[in-house]
Design a protein around this motif. Sequence first.
Motif, PDB file in Angstrom:
ATOM      1  N   ASP A  90       0.092  -8.091   5.198  1.00 60.79           N
ATOM      2  CA  ASP A  90       0.950  -7.163   4.452  1.00 60.79           C
ATOM      3  C   ASP A  90       2.217  -7.893   4.022  1.00 60.79           C
ATOM      4  O   ASP A  90       2.690  -8.788   4.719  1.00 60.79           O
ATOM      5  CB  ASP A  90       1.386  -5.969   5.321  1.00 60.79           C
ATOM      6  CG  ASP A  90       0.319  -4.894   5.454  1.00 60.79           C
ATOM      7  OD1 ASP A  90      -0.388  -4.639   4.462  1.00 60.79           O
ATOM      8  OD2 ASP A  90       0.209  -4.315   6.539  1.00 60.79           O
ATOM      9  N   VAL A  91       2.757  -7.480   2.882  1.00 60.52           N
ATOM     10  CA  VAL A  91       4.049  -7.961   2.423  1.00 60.52           C
ATOM     11  C   VAL A  91       4.965  -6.753   2.345  1.00 60.52           C
ATOM     12  O   VAL A  91       4.652  -5.775   1.658  1.00 60.52           O
ATOM     13  CB  VAL A  91       3.934  -8.640   1.025  1.00 60.52           C
ATOM     14  CG1 VAL A  91       5.311  -9.042   0.515  1.00 60.52           C
ATOM     15  CG2 VAL A  91       3.014  -9.847   1.100  1.00 60.52           C
TER      16      VAL A  91
ATOM     17  N   VAL B  80      -2.164   5.072   4.266  1.00 58.52           N
ATOM     18  CA  VAL B  80      -3.626   5.152   4.269  1.00 58.52           C
ATOM     19  C   VAL B  80      -4.136   5.330   5.699  1.00 58.52           C
ATOM     20  O   VAL B  80      -3.574   4.805   6.645  1.00 58.52           O
ATOM     21  CB  VAL B  80      -4.263   3.891   3.654  1.00 58.52           C
ATOM     22  CG1 VAL B  80      -3.934   3.798   2.178  1.00 58.52           C
ATOM     23  CG2 VAL B  80      -3.807   2.641   4.367  1.00 58.52           C
ATOM     24  N   SER B  81      -5.179   6.112   5.840  1.00 58.10           N
ATOM     25  CA  SER B  81      -5.830   6.285   7.138  1.00 58.10           C
ATOM     26  C   SER B  81      -7.294   6.618   6.887  1.00 58.10           C
ATOM     27  O   SER B  81      -7.719   6.763   5.738  1.00 58.10           O
ATOM     28  CB  SER B  81      -5.153   7.395   7.956  1.00 58.10           C
ATOM     29  OG  SER B  81      -5.442   8.669   7.403  1.00 58.10           O
ATOM     30  N   GLU B  82      -8.032   6.782   7.971  1.00 58.27           N
ATOM     31  CA  GLU B  82      -9.469   7.062   7.850  1.00 58.27           C
ATOM     32  C   GLU B  82      -9.739   8.308   7.006  1.00 58.27           C
ATOM     33  O   GLU B  82     -10.665   8.341   6.220  1.00 58.27           O
ATOM     34  CB  GLU B  82     -10.072   7.238   9.245  1.00 58.27           C
ATOM     35  CG  GLU B  82     -11.559   7.498   9.212  1.00 58.27           C
ATOM     36  CD  GLU B  82     -12.134   7.716  10.591  1.00 58.27           C
ATOM     37  OE1 GLU B  82     -13.324   7.424  10.762  1.00 58.27           O
ATOM     38  OE2 GLU B  82     -11.416   8.178  11.489  1.00 58.27           O
TER      39      GLU B  82
ATOM     40  N   LEU C 186       0.814  -1.218   0.000  1.00 56.08           N
ATOM     41  CA  LEU C 186       0.000   0.000   0.000  1.00 56.08           C
ATOM     42  C   LEU C 186       0.847   1.268   0.000  1.00 56.08           C
ATOM     43  O   LEU C 186       0.317   2.371  -0.026  1.00 56.08           O
ATOM     44  CB  LEU C 186      -0.933   0.008   1.217  1.00 56.08           C
ATOM     45  CG  LEU C 186      -1.935  -1.150   1.292  1.00 56.08           C
ATOM     46  CD1 LEU C 186      -2.706  -1.111   2.599  1.00 56.08           C
ATOM     47  CD2 LEU C 186      -2.872  -1.122   0.105  1.00 56.08           C
ATOM     48  N   GLY C 187       2.178   1.103   0.083  1.00 53.77           N
ATOM     49  CA  GLY C 187       3.076   2.256   0.109  1.00 53.77           C
ATOM     50  C   GLY C 187       3.438   2.726   1.506  1.00 53.77           C
ATOM     51  O   GLY C 187       4.125   3.729   1.662  1.00 53.77           O
ATOM     52  N   SER C 188       2.993   2.012   2.539  1.00 55.56           N
ATOM     53  CA  SER C 188       3.369   2.357   3.909  1.00 55.56           C
ATOM     54  C   SER C 188       4.815   1.939   4.156  1.00 55.56           C
ATOM     55  O   SER C 188       5.278   0.948   3.584  1.00 55.56           O
ATOM     56  CB  SER C 188       2.445   1.660   4.909  1.00 55.56           C
ATOM     57  OG  SER C 188       1.104   2.049   4.682  1.00 55.56           O
TER      58      SER C 188
ATOM     59  N   GLY D  62       3.239   6.514  13.448  1.00 59.56           N
ATOM     60  CA  GLY D  62       3.196   5.914  14.771  1.00 59.56           C
ATOM     61  C   GLY D  62       4.560   5.416  15.183  1.00 59.56           C
ATOM     62  O   GLY D  62       5.448   5.196  14.351  1.00 59.56           O
ATOM     63  N   VAL D  63       4.719   5.244  16.481  1.00 54.93           N
ATOM     64  CA  VAL D  63       5.957   4.712  17.051  1.00 54.93           C
ATOM     65  C   VAL D  63       5.926   3.193  16.938  1.00 54.93           C
ATOM     66  O   VAL D  63       4.911   2.561  17.245  1.00 54.93           O
ATOM     67  CB  VAL D  63       6.098   5.139  18.527  1.00 54.93           C
ATOM     68  CG1 VAL D  63       7.328   4.516  19.165  1.00 54.93           C
ATOM     69  CG2 VAL D  63       6.162   6.652  18.628  1.00 54.93           C
TER      70      VAL D  63
END
Length: 127
Positions: free
Chosen positions: A121-122, A49-51, A28-30, A58-59
């Motif tokens: 996730d990969v 991505v988020s709401e 997803l690009g994270s 995030g930590v």
Amino acid sequence: MLLEKSLLRVAKGTGAPVNFTGKWKNELGSVATIAQKGDVISGKYVSAVSEGGTSTTGVLGGFVDGGLISFVVHWDDFQAITAWVGQLDPKAPTQTINTLWQMTSQVPPGEEWASINAGADVFVRIA
């Protein structure tokens, strides 16, 4: 299956050291930026991505054992925590971590089961 029964099937000892230090990007690009000291990891996670449809951070903290990895992210902008578990894929052409994740978020009393989301996730090493 109970955790105790699952532990009867795992290899004893610890795995050969793997260095997870670096940047890992998922489908997803994270990006997870990981620093490793011994079997402990720390860092930062930037979710693409988020709401609200924008990125959020995030930590990150967790552990490794050989090619196994587990980390948790406490989100900066949301009352939510996400945990990933997975392992390095030794057959992948580039360094790849296959993971499963679960996220829990605050919900009204009585709706606790609605607070848990799960997925996979990969991650591929990008640096």
